[in-house]
Design an enzyme around this catalytic site. Structure first.
Site, mmCIF file in Angstrom:
data_model
loop_
_atom_site.group_PDB
_atom_site.id
_atom_site.type_symbol
_atom_site.label_atom_id
_atom_site.label_comp_id
_atom_site.label_asym_id
_atom_site.label_seq_id
_atom_site.Cartn_x
_atom_site.Cartn_y
_atom_site.Cartn_z
ATOM 1 C CB ILE A 168 7.510 9.031 -2.233
ATOM 2 C CG1 ILE A 168 8.118 8.654 -3.587
ATOM 3 C CG2 ILE A 168 8.549 9.700 -1.357
ATOM 4 C CD1 ILE A 168 9.297 7.694 -3.530
ATOM 5 C CE1 TYR A 169 4.783 10.560 5.849
ATOM 6 C CE2 TYR A 169 2.745 9.320 5.597
ATOM 7 C CZ TYR A 169 3.641 10.016 6.396
ATOM 8 O OH TYR A 169 3.376 10.155 7.738
ATOM 9 C CB ALA A 170 3.251 4.467 1.889
ATOM 10 C CB SER A 173 9.846 7.437 3.287
ATOM 11 O OG SER A 173 8.716 7.976 3.961
#
Lengths: 235, 96
Positions: free
Chosen positions: A145-147, A149
């Site tokens: 999810i971080y990547a 986003s």
């Protein structure tokens, strides 16, 4: 160019705090924001104005830009630093965490770019620097999810660069490697070492590495540089 | 409403100085801003709407966004004429 009006998001701690101190020391006027009030102070504190705001809450973000327009009449640079991470296997990532990460990182960046462009277009000039991450090109497991986003931030950067070019605004991004901040606290050392091994230059990043790239994008001479993403460490 | 119309017209007058083909305000409220009969380039339209939003916000001391989802979904765009835009802004100001 001194006495620039520089807006930096996420200034309570980490890279945002250091960026605020760095540009204050250069003689710029810095407007910062974060969800809670920062505890740090500098000798140029009179040139710093803080807003308590969630970066993806339109109602609390719009007054920041009204203040900038009414007080300074212009905005020279926006540094979209605010970001949160969620490091977990996707199967173990709650929807609430996913929404929070996408909200802060992607939608927060979009909202600040949009509002900044409205102010910057009045003077036909401006610099926007967004924050990407090496987690996107390295396709790091546990950071889906971080990547994602931040991958969206790369798309935003490239498209907004085109949309804002007619207004004299450049939009670029810096993709830092891990820096020893709260964001990576709790990540096992072994995992960090594996990550560093995938960089061309195998060391942790330092704040100065980020300042260097941001400075480059902010330079007056960089008015022909837009839509670019510079990853640190040779990723 | 007259005050809002005045604000919009003032912004357009200022904006017209930057345009090769200025917005024709001869038809008053019916002057066209957006749509088939408009000769405004899309980038100029974007810029004008942002300027009007700032002018209204400054005049009324309120934060507002002229491009909310409602405006984008309306069958008859509130941006099509000077009059429809004024009515739309009036509605938004009443709601706040």
């Amino acid at each position: 160019m001194s006495n620039r009006i520089v807006l930096i998001t996420g200034t309570r701690k980490g890279i945002g705090e250091e960026l605020a101190k760095y540009y204050l020391a250069k003689g710029d006027i810095v407007i910062g924001c974060s969800r809670s009030v920062p505890e740090w102070k500098t000798s140029a504190q009179e040139n710093y104005k803080h807003f308590q705001a969630d970066v993806n809450d339109e109602k609390s973000v719009k007054p920041i830009f009204s203040y900038i327009r009414r007080t300074h009449g212009r905005l020279d640079a926006l540094i979209n630093n605010a970001g949160i991470a969620s490091m977990n296997h996707s199967i173990l990532t709650p929807m609430q965490s996913a929404e929070r990460v996408l909200g802060t990182n992607t939608l927060g960046t979009f909202l600040f770019c949009r509002e900044a462009a409205k102010v910057m277009k009045n003077h036909k000039s401006g610099r926007i620097v967004n924050f990407a991450t090496v987690a996107t090109p390295l396709k790091l497991e546990g950071e889906a999810i971080y990547a994602a986003s931040k991958a969206a931030i790369v798309s935003l950067t490239q498209i907004l660069a085109r949309e804002y070019a007619d207004f004299g605004i450049t939009v670029n991004a810096v993709g830092p490697t891990p820096i020893k901040t709260d964001l990576i606290r709790g990540v096992p050392l072994e995992k960090m070492e594996r990550l560093l091994a995938r960089q061309a230059i195998r060391r942790y990043g330092v704040y100065e590495d980020v300042f260097n790239v941001v400075d480059f994008f902010l330079r007056e001479q960089s008015d022909f540089i837009t839509g670019q993403v510079i990853y640190l460490g040779g990723v | 409403m007259d005050k809002i119309l005045g604000l919009i017209t003032k912004e357009i007058h200022g904006f017209n100085k930057t345009l090769d083909t200025p917005i024709n305000l001869d038809k008053g409220k019916e002057s066209v801003l957006f749509g088939r009969d408009s000769n405004l380039q899309s980038i100029d339209f974007v810029s004008l709407i942002a300027s009007i939003e700032q002018a209204v916000s400054d005049e009324y001391g309120k934060e507002l966004s002229l491009v909310d989802a409602r405006a984008m979904s309306q069958k008859n765009s509130p941006f099509r004429t000077v009059g429809s835009l004024a009515e739309y802004i009036n509605e938004i100001l009443k709601e706040d």
